[in-house]
Design a protein around this motif. Structure first.
Motif, PDB file in Angstrom:
ATOM      1  N   LEU A  84      50.114  84.878 131.176  1.00 33.32           N
ATOM      2  CA  LEU A  84      50.063  83.056 131.714  1.00 33.32           C
ATOM      3  C   LEU A  84      49.470  83.556 132.884  1.00 33.32           C
ATOM      4  N   ALA A  85      49.993  84.440 133.899  1.00 31.09           N
ATOM      5  CA  ALA A  85      49.723  83.651 135.097  1.00 31.09           C
ATOM      6  C   ALA A  85      48.460  84.639 135.087  1.00 31.09           C
ATOM      7  N   ILE A  86      48.060  85.446 135.450  1.00 25.25           N
ATOM      8  CA  ILE A  86      46.836  86.246 135.763  1.00 25.25           C
ATOM      9  C   ILE A  86      45.860  85.613 134.485  1.00 25.25           C
ATOM     10  N   ALA A  87      45.873  85.335 133.556  1.00 23.22           N
ATOM     11  CA  ALA A  87      44.647  84.601 132.683  1.00 23.22           C
ATOM     12  C   ALA A  87      44.526  83.229 133.247  1.00 23.22           C
ATOM     13  N   LEU A  88      45.959  82.436 133.844  1.00 27.11           N
ATOM     14  CA  LEU A  88      45.217  80.950 134.020  1.00 27.11           C
ATOM     15  C   LEU A  88      44.877  81.516 135.792  1.00 27.11           C
ATOM     16  N   MET A 155      58.678 101.243 131.123  1.00 21.73           N
ATOM     17  CA  MET A 155      58.397  99.547 131.208  1.00 21.73           C
ATOM     18  C   MET A 155      57.351  99.298 131.632  1.00 21.73           C
ATOM     19  N   THR A 156      57.180  99.665 132.741  1.00 18.34           N
ATOM     20  CA  THR A 156      55.797  98.890 133.966  1.00 18.34           C
ATOM     21  C   THR A 156      54.603  99.201 132.691  1.00 18.34           C
ATOM     22  N   LEU A 157      54.792 100.655 132.191  1.00 18.99           N
ATOM     23  CA  LEU A 157      53.605 100.638 131.246  1.00 18.99           C
ATOM     24  C   LEU A 157      53.201 100.072 129.958  1.00 18.99           C
ATOM     25  N   VAL A 158      54.019  99.750 129.158  1.00 17.27           N
ATOM     26  CA  VAL A 158      54.152  99.219 128.331  1.00 17.27           C
ATOM     27  C   VAL A 158      53.958  97.588 128.327  1.00 17.27           C
ATOM     28  N   VAL A 159      54.434  97.197 129.633  1.00 19.55           N
ATOM     29  CA  VAL A 159      54.134  95.662 130.065  1.00 19.55           C
ATOM     30  C   VAL A 159      52.729  95.722 130.170  1.00 19.55           C
ATOM     31  N   ILE A 160      51.693  96.423 131.525  1.00 20.00           N
ATOM     32  CA  ILE A 160      50.641  96.153 131.414  1.00 20.00           C
ATOM     33  C   ILE A 160      49.547  96.586 130.302  1.00 20.00           C
ATOM     34  N   SER A 161      50.215  97.050 129.660  1.00 15.97           N
ATOM     35  CA  SER A 161      49.384  97.429 128.217  1.00 15.97           C
ATOM     36  C   SER A 161      49.005  96.070 127.398  1.00 15.97           C
ATOM     37  N   ALA A 162      50.423  95.720 127.346  1.00 13.08           N
ATOM     38  CA  ALA A 162      50.734  94.920 126.278  1.00 13.08           C
ATOM     39  C   ALA A 162      49.479  93.628 127.000  1.00 13.08           C
ATOM     40  N   THR A 163      49.781  93.334 128.069  1.00 16.75           N
ATOM     41  CA  THR A 163      49.682  91.537 129.023  1.00 16.75           C
ATOM     42  C   THR A 163      48.299  91.755 129.035  1.00 16.75           C
ATOM     43  N   TRP A 164      48.037  92.914 129.457  1.00 17.45           N
ATOM     44  CA  TRP A 164      46.406  93.327 129.810  1.00 17.45           C
ATOM     45  C   TRP A 164      45.193  93.053 128.051  1.00 17.45           C
ATOM     46  N   LYS A 165      46.783  93.557 126.745  1.00 16.74           N
ATOM     47  CA  LYS A 165      45.463  93.027 125.016  1.00 16.74           C
ATOM     48  C   LYS A 165      46.064  91.464 125.481  1.00 16.74           C
ATOM     49  N   GLN A 166      46.535  90.591 125.378  1.00 17.00           N
ATOM     50  CA  GLN A 166      46.945  88.868 125.290  1.00 17.00           C
ATOM     51  C   GLN A 166      46.094  88.515 126.397  1.00 17.00           C
ATOM     52  N   ILE A 167      45.937  88.679 127.071  1.00 16.87           N
ATOM     53  CA  ILE A 167      45.314  88.020 128.799  1.00 16.87           C
ATOM     54  C   ILE A 167      44.423  87.529 128.298  1.00 16.87           C
ATOM     55  N   SER A 168      43.102  87.967 127.127  1.00 19.71           N
ATOM     56  CA  SER A 168      42.254  87.482 126.674  1.00 19.71           C
ATOM     57  C   SER A 168      41.951  86.127 126.452  1.00 19.71           C
ATOM     58  N   TYR A 169      43.107  86.604 125.442  1.00 21.69           N
ATOM     59  CA  TYR A 169      43.310  84.811 124.263  1.00 21.69           C
ATOM     60  C   TYR A 169      44.114  83.961 125.111  1.00 21.69           C
ATOM     61  N   ASN A 170      44.473  84.243 126.644  1.00 22.00           N
ATOM     62  CA  ASN A 170      45.353  83.081 127.159  1.00 22.00           C
ATOM     63  C   ASN A 170      43.773  82.498 128.184  1.00 22.00           C
ATOM     64  N   PHE A 171      43.133  83.235 128.348  1.00 20.89           N
ATOM     65  CA  PHE A 171      42.128  82.980 129.165  1.00 20.89           C
ATOM     66  C   PHE A 171      41.517  82.307 128.444  1.00 20.89           C
ATOM     67  N   LEU A 172      40.797  82.767 126.831  1.00 27.26           N
ATOM     68  CA  LEU A 172      39.991  81.352 126.283  1.00 27.26           C
ATOM     69  C   LEU A 172      40.924  79.906 125.672  1.00 27.26           C
ATOM     70  N   PHE A 173      42.246  79.514 125.920  1.00 25.33           N
ATOM     71  CA  PHE A 173      42.984  78.428 125.909  1.00 25.33           C
ATOM     72  C   PHE A 173      42.780  77.905 127.329  1.00 25.33           C
ATOM     73  N   PHE A 174      43.567  78.395 128.322  1.00 21.93           N
ATOM     74  CA  PHE A 174      43.258  78.052 129.987  1.00 21.93           C
ATOM     75  C   PHE A 174      41.843  76.815 129.991  1.00 21.93           C
ATOM     76  N   LEU A 175      40.561  78.245 129.741  1.00 19.22           N
ATOM     77  CA  LEU A 175      39.082  78.460 130.380  1.00 19.22           C
ATOM     78  C   LEU A 175      38.976  76.552 129.003  1.00 19.22           C
ATOM     79  N   ALA A 176      39.385  76.383 128.228  1.00 14.96           N
ATOM     80  CA  ALA A 176      39.335  75.555 127.482  1.00 14.96           C
ATOM     81  C   ALA A 176      39.678  74.224 128.152  1.00 14.96           C
ATOM     82  N   GLY A 177      41.209  74.599 128.038  1.00 20.60           N
ATOM     83  CA  GLY A 177      41.750  73.035 129.066  1.00 20.60           C
ATOM     84  C   GLY A 177      41.009  73.323 130.258  1.00 20.60           C
ATOM     85  N   LEU A 178      40.645  74.262 131.427  1.00 23.57           N
ATOM     86  CA  LEU A 178      40.253  73.341 132.900  1.00 23.57           C
ATOM     87  C   LEU A 178      39.011  72.382 132.612  1.00 23.57           C
ATOM     88  N   GLN A 179      38.420  72.582 131.636  1.00 26.58           N
ATOM     89  CA  GLN A 179      37.058  72.352 130.839  1.00 26.58           C
ATOM     90  C   GLN A 179      36.875  71.027 130.086  1.00 26.58           C
TER      91      GLN A 179
END
Length: 291
Positions: A84-88, A155-179
């Motif tokens: 959420l933080a990175i996507a925002l 643990m750091t590796l799987v967190v990075i992998s899973a976060t990177w996969k989900q950032i785009s989804y969060n990014f779309l909603f945050f961008l729509a909210g900002l606009q």
């Protein structure tokens, strides 16, 4: 605005495909898992014996199960909050871009099309201790990276992998909210002398609270259930059980250990925990959301 259907059965026909999918791929397997949780089956599934709550008693006396709960909590909240933080941050930066705005947004959305297993393999190659560019770069700075032996690094590796996969989804909603935030409010705050950070924290972020709350729920559910492919492709729950989340333990005990009763009991507990967590979020956290 009201919608009127010419035929009374048409609305039911429109939702019928989704109802069928839910029944076949969610309700039916959930019912089977709940039933299997009270039985002990042989490894080949040829016979079974009713054992009542013995599977649950054994489960809650197993230290490894409590370890998997802790691993799941650390992993899930790390993925949710970092994602959420990175996507925002990316959404705020992309919203300010004027030239090439569509190109930046498209590039940031692309990772969402990557399958979880492929995302895991990608980051596994980047962090491979023998030839991964990131691992070699870390070694250059004195960091001995080897997620095959170090549980914290795994643990750091799987967190990075899973976060990177989900950032785009969060990014779309945050961008729509900002606009959707009225520019007149931001301009008025700017005229009053509010700094960019204060404008964001006191105006923009409160107006994004419904989107943030929705994404928090979605990301936690994603981390609990949809990250099996990432973990299996990167660490397979290792080293030891340092990255074996509850979902991965369900698979490992059921399909590798062939203990279907214990695996089903774990599935029931997992569904219960996620349900309780979702209720708590909607009952208490939603009260702080401004609509």
């Amino acid at each position: 605005m009201s919608v009127y259907f010419p035929h009374k059965k048409l609305p039911y026909l429109l939702v019928l495909p989704q109802l069928v999918i839910t029944l076949i791929f969610f309700l039916w397997p959930a019912e089977q898992a709940f039933e299997q949780a009270f039985y002990q089956e042989d490894a080949f599934g040829l016979s079974r014996e009713f054992v009542g709550f013995d599977n649950f008693v054994y489960l809650f006396n197993d230290p490894q199960y409590y370890k998997s709960i802790w691993v799941t909590l650390v992993f899930s909240f790390s993925v949710a909050f970092s994602g959420l933080a990175i996507a925002l941050w990316l959404a705020v930066m992309a919203d300010r871009v004027i030239r090439g705005k569509l190109t930046y947004q498209t590039l940031l959305v692309w990772p969402y099309a990557v399958a979880p297993a492929l995302a895991g393999v990608l980051w596994w190659l980047l962090f491979d201790p023998s030839m991964g560019p990131i691992a070699l770069w870390l070694q250059y700075f004195g960091v001995d990276w080897n997620h095959f032996l170090n549980g914290d690094q795994a643990m750091t590796l799987v967190v990075i992998s899973a976060t990177w996969k989900q950032i785009s989804y969060n990014f779309l909603f945050f961008l729509a909210g900002l606009q959707a935030v009225p520019r007149s409010l931001i301009e008025a705050a700017s005229i009053d002398g509010a700094s960019p950070f204060k404008r964001f924290w006191t105006i923009v972020f409160p107006l994004l609270s419904p989107t943030t709350f929705f994404l928090l729920v979605i990301n936690l559910v994603y981390a609990f259930f949809d990250t099996f492919g990432v973990i299996d492709a990167t660490t397979q729950g290792g080293p030891g059980v340092s990255t074996a989340t509850m979902v991965y333990k369900v698979f490992n005990d059921g399909f590798i250990g062939l203990d279907m009763g214990s695996s089903a009991a774990q599935s029931v507990v997992l569904m219960f925990l996620v349900g309780v967590m979702t209720v708590i979020q909607f009952r208490y956290i939603e009260r702080k959301v401004e609509y």
